[in-house]
Design an enzyme around this catalytic site. Sequence first.
Site, PDB file in Angstrom:
ATOM      1  N   GLN A  20       0.810  -1.218   0.000  1.00  0.00           N
ATOM      2  CA  GLN A  20       0.000   0.000   0.000  1.00  0.00           C
ATOM      3  C   GLN A  20       0.840   1.264   0.000  1.00  0.00           C
ATOM      4  O   GLN A  20       0.343   2.326  -0.368  1.00  0.00           O
ATOM      5  CB  GLN A  20      -0.935  -0.007   1.215  1.00  0.00           C
ATOM      6  N   HIS A 115       0.765  -9.416   4.473  1.00  0.00           N
ATOM      7  CA  HIS A 115      -0.341  -8.453   4.479  1.00  0.00           C
ATOM      8  C   HIS A 115      -0.972  -8.454   3.084  1.00  0.00           C
ATOM      9  O   HIS A 115      -0.655  -7.614   2.239  1.00  0.00           O
ATOM     10  CB  HIS A 115       0.158  -7.060   4.879  1.00  0.00           C
ATOM     11  N   ASN A 159      -1.916 -10.826   8.418  1.00  0.00           N
ATOM     12  CA  ASN A 159      -2.903  -9.775   8.637  1.00  0.00           C
ATOM     13  C   ASN A 159      -4.273 -10.229   8.139  1.00  0.00           C
ATOM     14  O   ASN A 159      -4.426 -10.598   6.975  1.00  0.00           O
ATOM     15  CB  ASN A 159      -2.499  -8.496   7.880  1.00  0.00           C
ATOM     16  N   GLU A 160      -5.257 -10.202   9.020  1.00  0.00           N
ATOM     17  CA  GLU A 160      -6.680 -10.375   8.683  1.00  0.00           C
ATOM     18  C   GLU A 160      -6.974 -11.586   7.799  1.00  0.00           C
ATOM     19  O   GLU A 160      -7.461 -11.448   6.665  1.00  0.00           O
ATOM     20  CB  GLU A 160      -7.199  -9.101   7.999  1.00  0.00           C
TER      21      GLU A 160
HETATM   22  O1  IFM Z   1      -6.142  -0.677   4.268  1.00  0.00           O
HETATM   23  C1  IFM Z   1      -6.679  -1.744   4.995  1.00  0.00           C
HETATM   24  C2  IFM Z   1      -5.583  -2.614   5.543  1.00  0.00           C
HETATM   25  O2  IFM Z   1      -4.735  -3.083   4.540  1.00  0.00           O
HETATM   26  C3  IFM Z   1      -6.175  -3.804   6.251  1.00  0.00           C
HETATM   27  N1  IFM Z   1      -7.164  -3.409   7.216  1.00  0.00           N
HETATM   28  C4  IFM Z   1      -8.166  -2.442   6.825  1.00  0.00           C
HETATM   29  C5  IFM Z   1      -7.511  -1.255   6.150  1.00  0.00           C
HETATM   30  C6  IFM Z   1      -8.588  -0.233   5.727  1.00  0.00           C
HETATM   31  O3  IFM Z   1      -9.494  -0.803   4.837  1.00  0.00           O
END
Ligand code: IFM
Length: 443
Positions: A20, A115, A159-160
């Site tokens: 990002q 991520h 991540n997530e």
């Molecule tokens: O930008 C994302 C991030 O990469 C992961 N969690 C949520 C953020 C906002 O949408």
Amino acid sequence: MTGGRFPDRFLWGTATAAHQVEGGNHANDWWAWEQVPGHIKNNDRSDPACQHYERYISDFDLLRSLHQNAHRLSLEWSRIEPAPGKFSSTALAHYRDVLQALGDRGMEPFVTLHHFTNPTWIANAGGWDAPGTAEYFARFAERVTDALGDLARYWITINEPTVIAYQGYVRGEWPPGRRDLGAAVRVLATLLRGHWLAYERIKRRRPELQVGLAHHLRVFDPARWFAPQDRVVAAAFGRVFNETILRSLRQGRLVFPLTRAGKRSGPRHSQDFIGVNYYTRELVKFNHRYGAELFGERMLPAEARRSDLKWELYPDGLYRTLLSLRRERRPIFITENGIADAQDTMRPEFLLTHVGAMLRAIESGAPVRGYFHWTCFDNFEWAEGYSAKFGLIACDPLTQERRPRPSARLYAQICLTNQVPASVEPPPAPPRSVEPAGPADLR
Ligand code: IFM
């Protein structure tokens, strides 16, 4: 709100992810996905993003000048291992410099290993729907621990995971763009196995490191408290989206519905800390047409204060989430919390009320040790491209100019004083009616 203080040595920072912010990541599945018209809003691409790969020194200087004492970032797997088993000494040396730069500035690094992005060779071999990916990921984690483990104490494996499975395999809006519930379950099971293997390898190499996972936790409330069917589907959402991974990690085995992917197990309690990414809540209404989504139609309270992405501002959800995590008996870090707000009109309130909710939770016994705002610089927000502006600091991808928004200064004040400024209006009273939510994504 009283202006209470946070515990001593509380960590205050911001969070980013390599793809990002870095720019120039062309060897992963997201870059390939971005080349297809229509996948990303305005057909934006993640290059140049914030050119953070080159600008990290001045970026860290800026964040340090805003009194942040910690920083969360991710390593780009496709840079470090561009081909199977071929590790780039150049990329590893770069990330050594990055972590060293944080250390030199007195900023505690939190390092995420995965991520969202996968090296192209992993994606071509089936991504997380291929069981072997867990082992490849563990090998990557081991190699990185050897190369960088002396420079960071806190490591986040993945991540997530639920968002990866949901966006990529239920909604099909992220790579690999599939809509297949069975695959989503298999992917989650493999991500968990990847975490277990990585956790064991990292701890074997360096037992002193603290290893966790960043969970996207969202509050799901019934749209109509009086309707039992809404209560059932809201509870099912919470169970599947929030609970499955936590319970599996606690118990060291896959729990339902992941058991549908077969039996797998790992170490019990394989989280040294709990990473919480909290953004919002959703109301859930039973609807028989939403079979693929647990029969739940997600809604927004009609009078809700909402972000540019139409996510409700709901600080109480952070409080509720943190209280529910006390049972994990692990230190908690808020690894993400933020708002898309290009005009910076709601972010100050968002910051104050969420940080306030976190303080209330600490006072009620939640062992929260740090907070990372998402994010420092406007960046490449996945399918939303550059349109969603989450940054405390505006960043124009064309000029690369960084412009701190007023909320960056407000956050700096919080970081410096280690307390919530005293004069905060209480949040507005909760709304009563509901309306359909915006795009039903779960990030
Ligand atoms: O930008 C994302 C991030 O990469 C992961 N969690 C949520 C953020 C906002 O949408």
